[in-house]
Design a protein around this motif. Structure first.
Motif, PDB file in Angstrom:
ATOM      1  N   ILE A  59       0.556  -6.505   3.199  1.00 26.62           N
ATOM      2  CA  ILE A  59      -0.326  -6.808   2.078  1.00 26.62           C
ATOM      3  C   ILE A  59       0.371  -7.838   1.203  1.00 26.62           C
ATOM      4  CG2 ILE A  59      -1.514  -5.913   0.048  1.00 26.62           C
ATOM      5  CD1 ILE A  59      -1.422  -3.158   1.383  1.00 26.62           C
ATOM      6  N   SER A  60      -0.348  -8.884   0.834  1.00 28.38           N
ATOM      7  CA  SER A  60       0.199  -9.844  -0.119  1.00 28.38           C
ATOM      8  C   SER A  60      -0.696  -9.863  -1.353  1.00 28.38           C
ATOM      9  CB  SER A  60       0.297 -11.239   0.495  1.00 28.38           C
ATOM     10  OG  SER A  60      -0.967 -11.718   0.853  1.00 28.38           O
ATOM     11  N   ILE A  61      -0.052  -9.826  -2.512  1.00 29.95           N
ATOM     12  CA  ILE A  61      -0.760  -9.821  -3.784  1.00 29.95           C
ATOM     13  C   ILE A  61      -0.059 -10.813  -4.696  1.00 29.95           C
ATOM     14  CG2 ILE A  61      -1.464  -8.413  -5.761  1.00 29.95           C
ATOM     15  CD1 ILE A  61      -1.105  -5.963  -3.876  1.00 29.95           C
ATOM     16  N   SER A  62      -0.824 -11.762  -5.239  1.00 27.74           N
ATOM     17  CA  SER A  62      -0.212 -12.728  -6.156  1.00 27.74           C
ATOM     18  C   SER A  62      -0.058 -12.087  -7.533  1.00 27.74           C
ATOM     19  CB  SER A  62      -1.052 -14.004  -6.250  1.00 27.74           C
ATOM     20  OG  SER A  62      -2.193 -13.774  -7.034  1.00 27.74           O
ATOM     21  N   LYS A  63       0.681 -12.721  -8.396  1.00 25.02           N
ATOM     22  CA  LYS A  63       0.911 -12.197  -9.744  1.00 25.02           C
ATOM     23  C   LYS A  63      -0.378 -12.105 -10.549  1.00 25.02           C
ATOM     24  CE  LYS A  63       5.576 -13.982 -10.038  1.00 25.02           C
ATOM     25  NZ  LYS A  63       6.497 -14.874 -10.743  1.00 25.02           N
ATOM     26  N   ASN A  64      -1.357 -12.937 -10.233  1.00 27.36           N
ATOM     27  CA  ASN A  64      -2.609 -12.973 -10.997  1.00 27.36           C
ATOM     28  C   ASN A  64      -3.658 -12.006 -10.466  1.00 27.36           C
ATOM     29  OD1 ASN A  64      -1.440 -15.046 -12.449  1.00 27.36           O
ATOM     30  ND2 ASN A  64      -2.335 -16.630 -11.166  1.00 27.36           N
ATOM     31  N   GLU A  65      -3.373 -11.308  -9.395  1.00 25.87           N
ATOM     32  CA  GLU A  65      -4.359 -10.430  -8.783  1.00 25.87           C
ATOM     33  C   GLU A  65      -3.984  -8.970  -8.993  1.00 25.87           C
ATOM     34  OE1 GLU A  65      -4.165 -11.776  -4.747  1.00 25.87           O
ATOM     35  OE2 GLU A  65      -5.779 -13.204  -5.042  1.00 25.87           O
ATOM     36  N   THR A  66      -4.982  -8.105  -8.906  1.00 19.02           N
ATOM     37  CA  THR A  66      -4.732  -6.672  -8.955  1.00 19.02           C
ATOM     38  C   THR A  66      -4.525  -6.170  -7.536  1.00 19.02           C
ATOM     39  OG1 THR A  66      -7.065  -6.083  -8.763  1.00 19.02           O
ATOM     40  CG2 THR A  66      -6.205  -6.428 -10.991  1.00 19.02           C
ATOM     41  N   LEU A  67      -4.118  -4.930  -7.410  1.00 22.35           N
ATOM     42  CA  LEU A  67      -3.866  -4.342  -6.094  1.00 22.35           C
ATOM     43  C   LEU A  67      -5.112  -4.370  -5.223  1.00 22.35           C
ATOM     44  CD1 LEU A  67      -1.762  -2.940  -4.348  1.00 22.35           C
ATOM     45  CD2 LEU A  67      -2.515  -0.776  -5.307  1.00 22.35           C
ATOM     46  N   THR A  68      -6.288  -4.228  -5.838  1.00 21.05           N
ATOM     47  CA  THR A  68      -7.522  -4.215  -5.057  1.00 21.05           C
ATOM     48  C   THR A  68      -7.999  -5.609  -4.678  1.00 21.05           C
ATOM     49  OG1 THR A  68      -8.780  -4.093  -7.115  1.00 21.05           O
ATOM     50  CG2 THR A  68      -8.352  -2.012  -5.972  1.00 21.05           C
ATOM     51  N   ASP A  69      -7.237  -6.643  -5.037  1.00 21.50           N
ATOM     52  CA  ASP A  69      -7.589  -8.021  -4.683  1.00 21.50           C
ATOM     53  C   ASP A  69      -6.539  -8.661  -3.780  1.00 21.50           C
ATOM     54  OD1 ASP A  69      -9.937  -8.040  -6.177  1.00 21.50           O
ATOM     55  OD2 ASP A  69      -8.900  -8.636  -7.997  1.00 21.50           O
ATOM     56  N   GLY A  70      -5.943  -7.894  -2.907  1.00 22.16           N
ATOM     57  CA  GLY A  70      -4.894  -8.408  -2.035  1.00 22.16           C
ATOM     58  C   GLY A  70      -5.428  -9.005  -0.750  1.00 22.16           C
ATOM     59  N   ILE A  71      -4.497  -9.464   0.071  1.00 18.36           N
ATOM     60  CA  ILE A  71      -4.826  -9.978   1.401  1.00 18.36           C
ATOM     61  C   ILE A  71      -4.083  -9.119   2.413  1.00 18.36           C
ATOM     62  CG2 ILE A  71      -4.691 -11.929   2.994  1.00 18.36           C
ATOM     63  CD1 ILE A  71      -4.771 -13.776   0.560  1.00 18.36           C
ATOM     64  N   ILE A  72      -4.807  -8.611   3.388  1.00 17.77           N
ATOM     65  CA  ILE A  72      -4.230  -7.795   4.451  1.00 17.77           C
ATOM     66  C   ILE A  72      -3.899  -8.723   5.610  1.00 17.77           C
ATOM     67  CG2 ILE A  72      -4.535  -5.722   5.854  1.00 17.77           C
ATOM     68  CD1 ILE A  72      -7.128  -5.259   4.123  1.00 17.77           C
ATOM     69  N   HIS A  73      -2.698  -8.617   6.160  1.00 13.92           N
ATOM     70  CA  HIS A  73      -2.248  -9.468   7.264  1.00 13.92           C
ATOM     71  C   HIS A  73      -1.942  -8.590   8.478  1.00 13.92           C
ATOM     72  CE1 HIS A  73      -1.340 -12.932   4.575  1.00 13.92           C
ATOM     73  NE2 HIS A  73      -1.132 -11.967   3.703  1.00 13.92           N
ATOM     74  N   ASP A  74      -2.422  -9.008   9.641  1.00 11.17           N
ATOM     75  CA  ASP A  74      -2.036  -8.362  10.897  1.00 11.17           C
ATOM     76  C   ASP A  74      -1.027  -9.273  11.580  1.00 11.17           C
ATOM     77  OD1 ASP A  74      -1.831  -6.813  13.186  1.00 11.17           O
ATOM     78  OD2 ASP A  74      -3.619  -7.682  14.097  1.00 11.17           O
ATOM     79  N   PRO A  75       0.254  -8.865  11.658  1.00 12.16           N
ATOM     80  CA  PRO A  75       1.274  -9.732  12.245  1.00 12.16           C
ATOM     81  C   PRO A  75       1.031 -10.071  13.713  1.00 12.16           C
ATOM     82  CG  PRO A  75       2.278  -7.800  11.191  1.00 12.16           C
ATOM     83  CD  PRO A  75       0.814  -7.610  11.165  1.00 12.16           C
ATOM     84  N   LYS A  76       0.377  -9.173  14.449  1.00 14.74           N
ATOM     85  CA  LYS A  76       0.163  -9.422  15.883  1.00 14.74           C
ATOM     86  C   LYS A  76      -0.910 -10.468  16.135  1.00 14.74           C
ATOM     87  CE  LYS A  76       1.618  -4.843  17.310  1.00 14.74           C
ATOM     88  NZ  LYS A  76       1.212  -3.562  17.875  1.00 14.74           N
TER      89      LYS A  76
END
Length: 98
Positions: A6-23
């Motif tokens: 999960i990546s979350i920028s400083k300006n975003e809340t936890l519910t506004d993150g990006i989910i990444h699948d490494p595979k």
């Protein structure tokens, strides 16, 4: 169930993150519909989640023939991470929200 990043920028809340699948390198952006404006992008897959008073939108970023099951697994993993155990995933925006 796999683990995702999960990546979350400083300006975003936890519910506004990006989910990444490494595979598969698939990315899914989460939007809190009560706090953020969501404008769907053409060519991307989107799902909506309702859980109590929470309504979230999820949209792929760079969708390229990924399996729909993988997208749903990533969304359900994220909902469990947020503690939204009663989450329901919808393929379209729920009527009560429109």
């Amino acid at each position: 169930m796999s683990n995702y990043l999960i990546s979350i920028s400083k300006n975003e809340t936890l519910t506004d993150g990006i989910i990444h699948d490494p595979k598969s390198k698939l990315k899914i952006k989460a939007f809190d519909l009560l706090r953020a404006r969501f404008k769907p992008s053409q060519g991307e897959v989107r799902f909506f989640v309702t859980a109590g008073s929470e309504t979230l939108a999820f949209e792929t970023q760079g969708y390229d023939k990924h399996r729909q099951l993988l997208v749903l697994q990533m969304i359900s993993w994220y909902c469990i991470y947020l503690g939204l155990i009663e989450a329901q995933i919808h393929s379209s925006l729920p009527v009560h929200f429109v």
